[in-house]
Scaffold this motif. Structure first.
Motif, PDB file in Angstrom:
ATOM      1  N   THR A  74       0.806  -1.215   0.000  1.00 44.65           N
ATOM      2  CA  THR A  74       0.000   0.000   0.000  1.00 44.65           C
ATOM      3  C   THR A  74       0.842   1.269   0.000  1.00 44.65           C
ATOM      4  O   THR A  74       0.307   2.358  -0.031  1.00 44.65           O
ATOM      5  N   GLY A  75       2.128   1.136   0.056  1.00 41.41           N
ATOM      6  CA  GLY A  75       3.031   2.283   0.016  1.00 41.41           C
ATOM      7  C   GLY A  75       4.458   1.793  -0.048  1.00 41.41           C
ATOM      8  O   GLY A  75       4.737   0.646   0.286  1.00 41.41           O
ATOM      9  N   ASN A  76       5.359   2.631  -0.505  1.00 44.79           N
ATOM     10  CA  ASN A  76       6.767   2.246  -0.561  1.00 44.79           C
ATOM     11  C   ASN A  76       7.257   1.913   0.837  1.00 44.79           C
ATOM     12  O   ASN A  76       7.008   2.675   1.776  1.00 44.79           O
ATOM     13  N   HIS A  77       7.949   0.780   0.982  1.00 46.12           N
ATOM     14  CA  HIS A  77       8.424   0.359   2.312  1.00 46.12           C
ATOM     15  C   HIS A  77       9.485  -0.710   2.185  1.00 46.12           C
ATOM     16  O   HIS A  77       9.636  -1.350   1.147  1.00 46.12           O
ATOM     17  N   TRP A  78      10.230  -0.905   3.271  1.00 48.93           N
ATOM     18  CA  TRP A  78      11.130  -2.043   3.414  1.00 48.93           C
ATOM     19  C   TRP A  78      10.350  -3.139   4.119  1.00 48.93           C
ATOM     20  O   TRP A  78       9.836  -2.944   5.213  1.00 48.93           O
ATOM     21  N   HIS A  79      10.236  -4.283   3.487  1.00 51.92           N
ATOM     22  CA  HIS A  79       9.595  -5.452   4.087  1.00 51.92           C
ATOM     23  C   HIS A  79      10.727  -6.234   4.750  1.00 51.92           C
ATOM     24  O   HIS A  79      11.686  -6.636   4.092  1.00 51.92           O
TER      25      HIS A  79
END
Length: 82
Positions: A74-79
């Protein structure tokens, strides 16, 4: 290992993380410039990550996901998976 930077947890227990299986913790972190710089010490591509950029640090695996990646992000992120 510590980055000495502020991090914002944006996800972790919501639907979509359950596919990792029991005992495989996962969280999402906002891609702050200080976190990206810390991860870039291991993988220089993390300084300006694109979808799929991977970094392994301290037993954790970081994968950068952009909005809409895998039909779930749902948004740019580090998983981050431990």
């Amino acid at each position: 290992s510590s980055c000495g930077c502020s991090v914002e947890i944006t996800g972790g227990t919501e639907g979509g993380h359950t596919y990792h299986g029991p005992g495989r913790a996962a969280i999402d972190l906002s891609p702050a410039s200080s976190l990206n710089s810390y991860l870039a010490k291991t993988n220089p591509a993390a300084a300006n990550p694109v979808n799929g950029t991977r970094v392994s640090v301290g037993g954790a695996s970081y994968t950068y996901e952009t909005t809409g990646a895998n039909g779930r992000a749902t948004g740019n992120h580090w998983h981050v998976q431990y």
